[in-house]
Design a protein around this motif. Structure first.
Motif, PDB file in Angstrom:
ATOM      1  N   LYS A  75     -20.647   9.556  14.756  1.00  0.00           N
ATOM      2  CA  LYS A  75     -21.946  10.045  15.352  1.00  0.00           C
ATOM      3  C   LYS A  75     -22.026  11.661  15.322  1.00  0.00           C
ATOM      4  N   ASN A  76     -20.817  12.222  15.424  1.00  0.00           N
ATOM      5  CA  ASN A  76     -20.879  13.974  15.366  1.00  0.00           C
ATOM      6  C   ASN A  76     -20.770  14.169  14.008  1.00  0.00           C
ATOM      7  N   LEU A  77     -20.736  13.649  13.084  1.00  0.00           N
ATOM      8  CA  LEU A  77     -20.797  14.023  11.499  1.00  0.00           C
ATOM      9  C   LEU A  77     -21.863  13.520  11.050  1.00  0.00           C
ATOM     10  N   ASP A 134     -25.960  30.194  23.183  1.00  0.00           N
ATOM     11  CA  ASP A 134     -25.919  31.678  23.042  1.00  0.00           C
ATOM     12  C   ASP A 134     -25.149  31.847  21.603  1.00  0.00           C
ATOM     13  N   PHE A 135     -24.040  31.128  21.414  1.00  0.00           N
ATOM     14  CA  PHE A 135     -23.280  31.351  19.959  1.00  0.00           C
ATOM     15  C   PHE A 135     -24.316  31.161  18.753  1.00  0.00           C
ATOM     16  N   HIS A 136     -25.091  30.108  18.878  1.00  0.00           N
ATOM     17  CA  HIS A 136     -25.845  29.587  17.979  1.00  0.00           C
ATOM     18  C   HIS A 136     -27.009  30.863  17.548  1.00  0.00           C
ATOM     19  N   TYR A 157     -15.462  31.262  21.184  1.00  0.00           N
ATOM     20  CA  TYR A 157     -14.784  29.993  21.430  1.00  0.00           C
ATOM     21  C   TYR A 157     -14.894  29.180  20.113  1.00  0.00           C
ATOM     22  N   PRO A 158     -14.044  28.506  19.684  1.00  0.00           N
ATOM     23  CA  PRO A 158     -14.394  27.699  18.561  1.00  0.00           C
ATOM     24  C   PRO A 158     -14.883  26.492  18.528  1.00  0.00           C
ATOM     25  N   SER A 159     -16.424  26.802  18.834  1.00  0.00           N
ATOM     26  CA  SER A 159     -17.442  25.757  19.103  1.00  0.00           C
ATOM     27  C   SER A 159     -17.660  24.840  17.843  1.00  0.00           C
ATOM     28  N   VAL A 160     -17.680  23.655  18.317  1.00  0.00           N
ATOM     29  CA  VAL A 160     -18.044  22.733  17.080  1.00  0.00           C
ATOM     30  C   VAL A 160     -19.726  22.990  16.315  1.00  0.00           C
ATOM     31  N   GLY A 161     -20.281  23.227  17.260  1.00  0.00           N
ATOM     32  CA  GLY A 161     -22.010  23.146  16.965  1.00  0.00           C
ATOM     33  C   GLY A 161     -22.082  24.737  16.317  1.00  0.00           C
ATOM     34  N   ARG A 184     -14.087   8.681  15.433  1.00  0.00           N
ATOM     35  CA  ARG A 184     -12.938   8.516  16.079  1.00  0.00           C
ATOM     36  C   ARG A 184     -12.939   8.575  17.529  1.00  0.00           C
ATOM     37  N   ASN A 185     -14.146   8.897  18.173  1.00  0.00           N
ATOM     38  CA  ASN A 185     -14.236   8.989  19.717  1.00  0.00           C
ATOM     39  C   ASN A 185     -14.790   7.394  19.814  1.00  0.00           C
ATOM     40  N   GLU A 186     -15.512   6.601  19.236  1.00  0.00           N
ATOM     41  CA  GLU A 186     -15.466   5.138  19.318  1.00  0.00           C
ATOM     42  C   GLU A 186     -14.029   4.675  19.503  1.00  0.00           C
ATOM     43  N   TYR A 232     -15.424  21.417  28.517  1.00  0.00           N
ATOM     44  CA  TYR A 232     -16.604  21.467  29.293  1.00  0.00           C
ATOM     45  C   TYR A 232     -16.216  21.683  30.815  1.00  0.00           C
ATOM     46  N   GLU A 233     -16.884  22.523  31.246  1.00  0.00           N
ATOM     47  CA  GLU A 233     -16.668  22.711  32.667  1.00  0.00           C
ATOM     48  C   GLU A 233     -16.893  21.659  33.794  1.00  0.00           C
ATOM     49  N   ASN A 234     -17.804  20.663  33.537  1.00  0.00           N
ATOM     50  CA  ASN A 234     -18.368  19.650  34.247  1.00  0.00           C
ATOM     51  C   ASN A 234     -18.250  18.390  33.730  1.00  0.00           C
ATOM     52  N   ARG A 235     -17.202  17.801  33.527  1.00  0.00           N
ATOM     53  CA  ARG A 235     -16.987  16.519  32.562  1.00  0.00           C
ATOM     54  C   ARG A 235     -16.310  15.487  33.546  1.00  0.00           C
ATOM     55  N   PHE A 236     -16.127  15.684  34.951  1.00  0.00           N
ATOM     56  CA  PHE A 236     -15.379  14.678  35.508  1.00  0.00           C
ATOM     57  C   PHE A 236     -16.528  14.139  36.621  1.00  0.00           C
ATOM     58  N   ARG A 253     -11.340  28.761  30.274  1.00  0.00           N
ATOM     59  CA  ARG A 253     -12.121  29.671  30.575  1.00  0.00           C
ATOM     60  C   ARG A 253     -12.703  29.154  32.011  1.00  0.00           C
ATOM     61  N   PHE A 254     -12.424  28.153  32.786  1.00  0.00           N
ATOM     62  CA  PHE A 254     -13.109  27.666  33.865  1.00  0.00           C
ATOM     63  C   PHE A 254     -12.367  27.864  35.276  1.00  0.00           C
ATOM     64  N   GLY A 255     -10.991  28.540  34.877  1.00  0.00           N
ATOM     65  CA  GLY A 255     -10.220  28.755  36.059  1.00  0.00           C
ATOM     66  C   GLY A 255     -10.765  29.808  36.759  1.00  0.00           C
ATOM     67  N   ASP A 280     -23.888   9.718  31.515  1.00  0.00           N
ATOM     68  CA  ASP A 280     -23.830  10.130  30.252  1.00  0.00           C
ATOM     69  C   ASP A 280     -23.037   9.107  29.355  1.00  0.00           C
ATOM     70  N   LEU A 281     -22.978   9.507  28.055  1.00  0.00           N
ATOM     71  CA  LEU A 281     -22.458   8.683  27.051  1.00  0.00           C
ATOM     72  C   LEU A 281     -21.064   8.269  27.426  1.00  0.00           C
ATOM     73  N   ARG A 282     -20.103   9.178  27.398  1.00  0.00           N
ATOM     74  CA  ARG A 282     -18.798   8.770  27.441  1.00  0.00           C
ATOM     75  C   ARG A 282     -18.321   8.445  28.821  1.00  0.00           C
TER      76      ARG A 282
HETATM   77  N1  EPU Z   1     -20.495  26.759  23.890  1.00  0.00           N
HETATM   78  C1  EPU Z   1     -20.951  27.965  24.483  1.00  0.00           C
HETATM   79  N2  EPU Z   1     -22.335  28.523  23.738  1.00  0.00           N
HETATM   80  C2  EPU Z   1     -22.544  27.819  22.664  1.00  0.00           C
HETATM   81  C3  EPU Z   1     -22.164  26.549  22.178  1.00  0.00           C
HETATM   82  C4  EPU Z   1     -21.004  26.385  22.892  1.00  0.00           C
HETATM   83  O1  EPU Z   1     -20.863  28.675  25.538  1.00  0.00           O
HETATM   84  O2  EPU Z   1     -23.693  28.462  22.048  1.00  0.00           O
HETATM   85  C5  EPU Z   1     -19.659  26.109  24.776  1.00  0.00           C
HETATM   86  C6  EPU Z   1     -19.912  24.883  25.352  1.00  0.00           C
HETATM   87  O3  EPU Z   1     -20.804  25.123  26.547  1.00  0.00           O
HETATM   88  C7  EPU Z   1     -18.521  24.221  25.654  1.00  0.00           C
HETATM   89  C8  EPU Z   1     -17.631  24.735  24.383  1.00  0.00           C
HETATM   90  O4  EPU Z   1     -18.316  26.002  24.043  1.00  0.00           O
HETATM   91  O5  EPU Z   1     -18.297  24.742  26.831  1.00  0.00           O
HETATM   92  C9  EPU Z   1     -17.614  23.524  23.291  1.00  0.00           C
HETATM   93  O6  EPU Z   1     -19.015  23.267  22.657  1.00  0.00           O
HETATM   94  P1  EPU Z   1     -19.215  22.777  21.327  1.00  0.00           P
HETATM   95  O7  EPU Z   1     -20.286  23.805  20.866  1.00  0.00           O
HETATM   96  O8  EPU Z   1     -17.722  22.542  20.562  1.00  0.00           O
HETATM   97  O9  EPU Z   1     -19.810  21.537  21.532  1.00  0.00           O
HETATM   98  P2  EPU Z   1     -21.076  20.798  20.754  1.00  0.00           P
HETATM   99  O10 EPU Z   1     -21.000  21.023  19.383  1.00  0.00           O
HETATM  100  O11 EPU Z   1     -22.317  21.011  21.590  1.00  0.00           O
HETATM  101  C10 EPU Z   1     -19.586  18.701  19.803  1.00  0.00           C
HETATM  102  C11 EPU Z   1     -20.000  17.056  20.017  1.00  0.00           C
HETATM  103  C12 EPU Z   1     -19.502  16.688  21.624  1.00  0.00           C
HETATM  104  C13 EPU Z   1     -18.042  17.024  21.606  1.00  0.00           C
HETATM  105  C14 EPU Z   1     -17.846  18.647  21.365  1.00  0.00           C
HETATM  106  C15 EPU Z   1     -16.488  18.965  21.317  1.00  0.00           C
HETATM  107  C16 EPU Z   1     -21.833  16.727  18.681  1.00  0.00           C
HETATM  108  C17 EPU Z   1     -23.517  16.311  18.627  1.00  0.00           C
HETATM  109  N3  EPU Z   1     -21.296  16.617  19.976  1.00  0.00           N
HETATM  110  O12 EPU Z   1     -20.650  19.140  20.726  1.00  0.00           O
HETATM  111  O13 EPU Z   1     -19.632  15.399  21.699  1.00  0.00           O
HETATM  112  O14 EPU Z   1     -17.497  16.827  23.059  1.00  0.00           O
HETATM  113  O15 EPU Z   1     -18.368  18.867  20.039  1.00  0.00           O
HETATM  114  O16 EPU Z   1     -15.453  18.347  20.343  1.00  0.00           O
HETATM  115  O17 EPU Z   1     -21.346  16.832  17.806  1.00  0.00           O
HETATM  116  C18 EPU Z   1     -20.095  13.365  22.645  1.00  0.00           C
HETATM  117  O18 EPU Z   1     -20.098  12.786  21.588  1.00  0.00           O
HETATM  118  O19 EPU Z   1     -20.124  12.648  23.818  1.00  0.00           O
HETATM  119  C19 EPU Z   1     -20.157  14.883  22.814  1.00  0.00           C
HETATM  120  C20 EPU Z   1     -20.457  15.583  23.769  1.00  0.00           C
END
Ligand code: EPU
Length: 437
Positions: A22-24, A127-129, A164-168, A236-238, A332-336, A362-364, A389-391
């Motif tokens: 899904k995430n690719l 904000d990073f985006h 922070y190494p954000s995926v998005g 790999r998440n599935e 994530y700060e709120n995933r429990f 970052r959440f301590g 939520d999903l997971r």
């Molecule tokens: N963050 C910021 N600012 C930003 C972007 C991210 O503070 O502009 C923070 C987030 O709040 C979070 C952290 O950085 O605390 C990591 O977020 P990231 O950007 O890496 O996550 P994402 O791209 O929004 C994707 C997956 C998530 C997966 C994460 C981490 C997609 C659509 N979603 O999210 O998948 O948990 O990377 O690997 O690719 C899921 O599949 O259930 C899911 C939530």
């Protein structure tokens, strides 16, 4: 609202086949916008996140065909601006629309992005985006119903650094830089396998991207790109979700399509908990070999760490391990939130604001309950649950399947955001359930 009535206590046994991640896949679909010819993406699952991205692309003139064999073609020959009101209809349904910015700015000089959705597992700011896009020369205007962008002087390569190494945000840089003028250097990049697969796709399209040591990615902008043909990386998440389901229910599940290299970190933890696995050419068999499960201490992290998306299903299995397990969630700060329902079912899980782990997080010392202590083994009992939520929702289903008695799980359609043919797979594994729309 859809509901499942599940009678648990029966091991899940059988085979499930998984498709692309899904995430690719959703990002690869957006990448097709960058090409001047059609793209072909293979192993695309029929999940609602794919549907949302398809609809948004179609609104922008992309012609899409998604066959039952999982092959999707995307023809971006006639990309056009979409009406704000049509885009807005998709507000709150996914997080992927933010990744349309770069490609639409390149193709059309403007973009409108609806307010985002996705799972409620933290604030999930963008904000990073936005900062990255500004670095490339985008002009951003927040409107009441979304965000409008333009690039009056075109997009130019930039030196950017993520806090922070954000995926998005890493994907944002990739999808924007490939056609930007000049060189982009990104430091602090995420390097998840899904990102590497996206880079492979962009390279097929004509991009010049190098991944250096220490999370640095360099991109040399090119003038034009073509379509691609690509088989998506498996989800790999599935795979990890079904593995945890096998463990929690005392079961034995062969996950067709799963591969070892991208799951090494998970496999180590799975083995330490007491699960067994066998790696075959076409998938991985995950099973409970009998005996007691062991407690573990884990911290979720960015790749190559233990993924945050693996934590929730595994926690259900940890309720069956003998002793105290600790999970420190650092992504994530709120995933429990999902643990409340597990406690109602008889689990003993305490969540803490403190960092219960060695990783700098970052959440301590803030108001986030981001560490969990799971005490086991506890007998799980049936309950009425609403999928949050999903997971977390998948975990609740697993708990209901492991529990004695009959549970009612509502809002299950949320699970189909990320798990293709979820109910068919449960049936194939011998689960005892009935479904009502
Ligand atoms: N963050 C910021 N600012 C930003 C972007 C991210 O503070 O502009 C923070 C987030 O709040 C979070 C952290 O950085 O605390 C990591 O977020 P990231 O950007 O890496 O996550 P994402 O791209 O929004 C994707 C997956 C998530 C997966 C994460 C981490 C997609 C659509 N979603 O999210 O998948 O948990 O990377 O690997 O690719 C899921 O599949 O259930 C899911 C939530």
């Amino acid at each position: 609202m859809s509901q499942i009535t599940v009678t648990g206590g029966k091991p899940l046994v059988g085979r499930v086949d998984i498709k692309g991640a899904k995430n690719l896949v959703t990002k690869a679909m957006v990448a097709a916008l960058l090409g001047n010819t059609a793209s072909v993406l293979k192993d695309v699952p029929k999940i609602s996140d794919v549907e949302v991205v398809s609809r948004l692309l179609q609104l922008h003139g992309v012609i899409i065909n998604h066959g039952d064999d999982g092959v999707m073609t995307l023809d971006p020959s006639n990309v056009e601006s979409a009406r704000m009101v049509d885009i807005d209809a998709h507000a709150g349904s996914s997080r992927i629309p933010i990744l349309f910015c770069g490609p639409l700015l390149h193709r059309l000089g403007e973009a409108f992005i609806p307010d985002l959705g996705g799972c409620h597992i933290g604030d999930r700011p963008i904000d990073f985006h936005l900062e990255v896009l500004r670095n490339f020369g985008a002009v951003i205007e927040k409107l009441p119903n979304g965000t409008r962008m333009s690039a009056p002087d075109g997009l130019k390569g930039a030196k950017v650094s993520l806090p922070y190494p954000s995926v998005g945000a890493t994907e944002q840089v990739l999808l924007t830089s490939v056609l930007a003028e000049g060189i982009t250097e990104l430091s602090g990049a995420a390097i998840e396998p899904e990102i590497m697969d996206l880079i492979a796709i962009l390279q097929k399209m004509g991009a010049v991207i190098s991944v250096d040591t220490d999370r640095v990615i360099r991109v040399e902008g090119v003038e034009k790109m073509r379509g691609y043909s690509h088989r998506a990386l498996f989800d790999r998440n599935e795979a990890a979700s079904w593995a945890a389901a096998a463990l929690a229910t005392n079961g034995d599940i062969f996950v067709g399509g799963a591969r070892q290299p991208e799951m090494m970190t998970f496999l180590n933890v799975f083995r330490k908990v007491g699960g067994a696995f066998e790696i075959e050419d076409d998938g991985i068999r995950f099973y409970h070999p009998g005996g007691e499960l062991n407690p573990v201490v884990i911290e979720t992290d960015v790749h190559p760490g233990f993924m945050t998306d693996w934590q929730q299903p595994l926690v259900v299995a940890l309720t069956q391990a003998k002793g105290l397990s600790i999970v420190h969630e650092t992504v994530y700060e709120n995933r429990f939130g999902f643990t409340d329902a597990l406690n109602d079912m008889g689990a003993q899980i305490q969540i803490y604001r403190e960092c219960l782990g060695g990783n700098p997080c970052r959440f301590g010392q803030r108001n986030f309950y981001h560490s969990a202590v799971i005490s086991g083994p506890t007998k799980l009992k049936a309950a009425d649950i609403r999928v949050p939520d999903l997971r977390g929702g998948f975990s609740h289903m697993v708990a209901a399947l492991a529990a004695e008695g009959t549970s009612h799980v509502s809002n299950v359609q949320l699970i189909s955001r990320g798990y293709e043919h979820f109910l068919d797979k449960l049936a194939a594994l011998g689960a005892d359930f009935s479904y009502t729309e």
